[in-house]
Design a protein around this motif. Structure first.
Motif, PDB file in Angstrom:
ATOM      1  N   ALA A 158       9.992   0.415   9.186  1.00 58.10           N
ATOM      2  CA  ALA A 158       9.617   1.422   8.247  1.00 58.10           C
ATOM      3  C   ALA A 158       9.886   2.960   8.645  1.00 58.10           C
ATOM      4  O   ALA A 158       9.261   3.937   8.937  1.00 58.10           O
ATOM      5  CB  ALA A 158       8.062   1.578   7.668  1.00 58.10           C
ATOM      6  N   PRO A 196      11.344   2.020  -0.779  1.00 57.22           N
ATOM      7  CA  PRO A 196      11.427   1.955   0.533  1.00 57.22           C
ATOM      8  C   PRO A 196      12.346   1.076   0.988  1.00 57.22           C
ATOM      9  O   PRO A 196      12.529  -0.132   0.629  1.00 57.22           O
ATOM     10  CB  PRO A 196      10.089   1.372   0.648  1.00 57.22           C
ATOM     11  CG  PRO A 196       9.561   0.736  -0.381  1.00 57.22           C
ATOM     12  CD  PRO A 196      10.025   1.599  -1.500  1.00 57.22           C
ATOM     13  N   ALA A 252       8.992   4.830   2.967  1.00 57.25           N
ATOM     14  CA  ALA A 252       8.616   3.387   3.609  1.00 57.25           C
ATOM     15  C   ALA A 252       7.381   4.322   4.495  1.00 57.25           C
ATOM     16  O   ALA A 252       6.409   3.646   4.624  1.00 57.25           O
ATOM     17  CB  ALA A 252       9.594   2.822   4.428  1.00 57.25           C
TER      18      ALA A 252
END
Length: 486
Positions: free
Chosen positions: A35, A27, A40
């Protein structure tokens, strides 16, 4: 170290209450409000919850941390929160916590609204302008609620109210464990283990051998390979993503729309799909995936015509042999599984119209996101995947000038586009909103802020013994009801 990780993964697999998720990249950021990449987003979505989410296959919202909502004018919204919910660090989910999150989103993602507490579990949200797509926007993973304690210390790791909590995070692995105090009940599995593999071949092998339970990171060739066996189930989702060549609109000559349109005429997108994706993708005719708006055949600037490309370059005073740098991350994405190969193919296409392209390779996707977000590039291979089924969230992220510095990585500024998107957000009639989005698509043809390449199909492959997996409307996987049949 690599051997230790493999042994750790195999040890986890011996336990029926652990689900191993295979990925091809780490991520970029696990901070919930940043994110925005797919890996993520999936991790955060299982740790932190949004106020609402969209029901699978529709634009109809359902409550998660909010149980009710109302608005008289689509500008002032009142949200009633679920009671007796706590974050994983013990902080209560209340109106103050939600207001702090929305204020943080205002600073991080330029969220156009202000929130205030009007009751212990009631929040009033006043938008800068009416937005008919607000609930759709709030359903996106990066609008999930983070513990106010973490916001106070600018915490980079997710601490939410979700069915799983973060146990460990490091290069190549992220471990989540079941949250016993989750308001909807404890998950059926004890642990989620996200494991990064070096390439598709090793990930495919691990899935076939039962070392991985599920992945959404495989391309069409590997999916076809897995179909031959009987131990893996494949789910194919229509392309909600766009892979595109980003052009830095703030740098000459790409500040000239004629130069940008030249590139759209120079790239053989159909050949790219045929040779690299085995036909398991659709060439892009606009900025939006057709699933979100319907097909648009008026793609006059996205037709291969290299003579026209040379004329446009000449009109923009781009001399033959002009040198430019194409930035690409070596890390594969679900919509860009062979980034270096794609970059070389685009380089060769552009050479046919007189451009000399140097490829700048980056080691990680996080570096690619950071560089392009701050405009430190000329050309770049990027992609975007719909977080909702509402066109607003796709187009606002990629084209609204307020998104420059975050998700508008082409750094495209257009008062006309901003106006169209604003009017579409303010409208309540679906037909009128779609008409405005079609006008936005026509403006993309004129301005060509980036070159749409293709919409790739997304494959979710999982072991047959994995049950109860929920594939969200935009492909994000939920594991709160998942379990492994023995």
């Amino acid at each position: 170290m690599a051997g230790a990780l493999v042994l750790s993964a195999l040890a986890a697999l011996a336990q029926p209450d652990t689900i191993v998720v295979g990925t091809l990249s780490d991520p970029a950021s696990l901070a919930p409000h940043r994110a925005t990449d797919l890996v993520a987003a999936e991790i955060v979505a299982n740790v932190c919850e949004t106020l609402v989410r969209l029901r699978p296959g529709s634009l109809r919202p359902e409550g998660v941390l909010a149980t009710a909502w109302a608005t008289p004018d689509q500008r002032v919204w009142t949200l009633t929160l679920r009671e007796d919910v706590v974050f994983h660090d013990g902080a209560p989910l209340d109106a103050d916590a939600v207001a702090r999150n929305l204020e943080h989103l205002r600073s991080e993602l330029a969220f156009p609204g202000r929130a205030e507490r009007v009751g212990p579990h009631v929040v009033q949200l006043t938008l800068d302008r009416p937005n008919a797509a607000l609930l759709s926007t709030l359903s996106q993973p990066f609008f999930a609620m983070q513990s106010p304690k973490q916001l106070a210390v600018r915490g980079e790791l997710p601490v939410g109210t979700g069915p799983f909590r973060l146990a460990q995070a490091g290069p190549g692995r992220v471990e989540l464990e079941a949250a016993a105090s989750h308001w909807a009940g404890t998950p059926r599995v004890r642990r989620l283990s996200f494991r990064r593999f070096p390439d598709e071949a090793s990930l495919t092998r691990a899935l076939a051998q039962g070392e991985v339970d599920v992945t959404a990171a495989l391309g069409p060739a590997r999916a076809d390979e897995l179909r031959q066996g009987g131990d893996v189930t494949l789910d194919t989702q229509a392309g909600l993503s766009l892979t595109f060549l980003a052009l830095n609109n703030e740098r000459a000559p790409w500040s000239d729309p004629r130069a940008r349109r030249a590139l759209s005429r120079a790239i053989d997108r159909a050949g790219l799909v045929r040779e690299m994706l085995a036909g398991h993708a659709e060439t892009a005719h606009s900025a939006l995936p057709p699933t979100l708006l319907g097909p648009d055949t008026r793609a006059r600037e996205l037709v291969l015509d290299r003579d026209a490309a040379r004329r446009l370059l000449a009109d923009a005073r781009v001399a033959p042999g002009f040198e430019a740098t194409l930035t690409v991350s070596r890390a594969p994405r679900p919509y860009l599984l062979e980034p270096l190969r794609a970059a070389r193919r685009i380089r060769d296409d552009l050479a046919l119209v007189g451009l000399s392209i140097r490829i700048r390779e980056l080691d990680s996707w996080a570096e690619q996101v950071a560089l392009t977000s701050r405009g430190d590039y000329e050309l770049a291979l990027l992609g975007w995947r719909a977080d909702t089924l509402d066109p607003n969230d796709f187009l606002t992220a990629l084209l609204d000038s307020a998104s420059i510095g975050t998700t508008n990585r082409a750094r495209y500024r257009s008062a006309a586009m901003d106006g169209l998107l604003k009017r579409a957000r303010q409208g309540s009639a679906a037909g009128a909103r779609l008409a405005l989005y079609r006008q936005a698509q026509e403006l993309v043809q004129v301005d060509m802020p980036f070159v749409p390449l293709y919409h790739s199909a997304v494959f979710t492959a999982h072991r047959r013994e994995l049950r109860g997996l929920v594939i969200g409307p935009t492909g994000i996987l939920r594991y709160d009801k998942a379990w492994k049949q023995q």
